[in-house]
Design a protein around this motif. Sequence first.
Motif, short mmCIF file in Angstrom:
data_model
loop_
_atom_site.label_atom_id
_atom_site.label_comp_id
_atom_site.label_asym_id
_atom_site.label_seq_id
_atom_site.Cartn_x
_atom_site.Cartn_y
_atom_site.Cartn_z
N THR A 1 3.95 12.94 1.33
CA THR A 1 3.77 11.72 0.56
C THR A 1 3.67 12.07 -0.93
O THR A 1 3.25 13.18 -1.29
N GLU B 1 -0.97 4.05 5.98
CA GLU B 1 -0.03 5.14 5.69
C GLU B 1 0.88 5.38 6.89
O GLU B 1 2.11 5.47 6.76
N ALA C 1 2.98 6.49 -2.10
CA ALA C 1 1.69 5.82 -2.16
C ALA C 1 1.72 4.86 -3.35
O ALA C 1 1.79 5.29 -4.51
N ALA D 1 0.83 -1.20 0.00
CA ALA D 1 0.00 0.00 0.00
C ALA D 1 0.87 1.26 0.00
O ALA D 1 0.66 2.18 -0.79
N TRP D 2 1.85 1.28 0.90
CA TRP D 2 2.74 2.42 1.05
C TRP D 2 4.17 1.92 1.19
O TRP D 2 4.40 0.87 1.78
N PRO E 1 -2.76 2.83 -2.03
CA PRO E 1 -3.31 3.17 -0.71
C PRO E 1 -4.76 2.81 -0.56
O PRO E 1 -5.48 2.64 -1.54
#
Length: 321
Positions: free
Chosen positions: A293, A112, A318, A32-33, A321
């Motif tokens: 980000t 995150e 990202a 995701a991150w 996300p």
Amino acid sequence: MKAIRVTDKALIWDDHQDLPAPAAGEVAIDVAWAGMNRADLMQRKGAYPPPPGASPILGLEVSGRISALGEGVSHFEVGDEVCALLTGGGYASSVVVPAEQVLPVPKGLNLEQAAALPEVYATAWMNMYMVAAIKPGDSVLVHAAASGVGTAVIQLGKAMGNPVFATAGSDEKLAFCRELGASGTWNRHNGSFADAVIEWGGADMILDPVGGDYIAEDQKTLKPEGRLILIGRMGGAEARFDTGVMLMKRQRIIGSTLRAQPVALKGEVMDALFETVWPKIEAGEIKPIIDRTWPVAQADEAMAYLESNESTGKVLLAVNP
């Protein structure tokens, strides 16, 4: 899958061959991150090659969801939200990693926030409480204190009873360090930090990502039996130190890296984080510090920002996300 490809001119988000299924003891994670670290800058420049057998793709930490389990992994399930410490491969849509290097996302945090934890807290914990073996009450000097690792050191020190003196390159960054818990600060643009640290009481341990000319000044601030842990060379590869001071004060100067450590040791570090640091995060005593980000396709812009030294805390990419 997709991953960042390094060219002479740019970081390009591009198609990449799929990873093999996780082997025994491993898990696959849909990313995701991804966290960005200075080690990534060095690797991109050819100054920090990945250890043998590691992925050549940049990236030392991620958060995401488990997509597959290797044989023998019983403490995770497919779909679990996790964060992971990597030896490489984080700037990608999926990674495969030893389960020992994976932790659940702390309660109350999202993916995150979790991506800002693994590398910096593993680095801080290993060097403070394993390599330097500091005890409650021991004092710590940390340079580049507004970095991801620096902000982790300050928060760990406050939570564990270790006063921290922080150096950084702006008064704004130092004000933030004091908010996090640093009890002494020094702006590196004002000259040597040594006298200020000595007046503060000196350091039992120093975490230094700078090296170079800092080493001789570090020595001045160390108490007898003090430990200087060198984790980077932002100030250059060569340094001078005083062997007389080293002998008389019984100082230890130790080079330390996390990336090339064996999986078993990384597992010990991650276990310690889960047992000691994760509860403090869930209680609000420690928090992830995220500066900015970027979408992973803009990794070049994100890396330029990190290299500018303007960031406070973590820079994240990202991915999905």
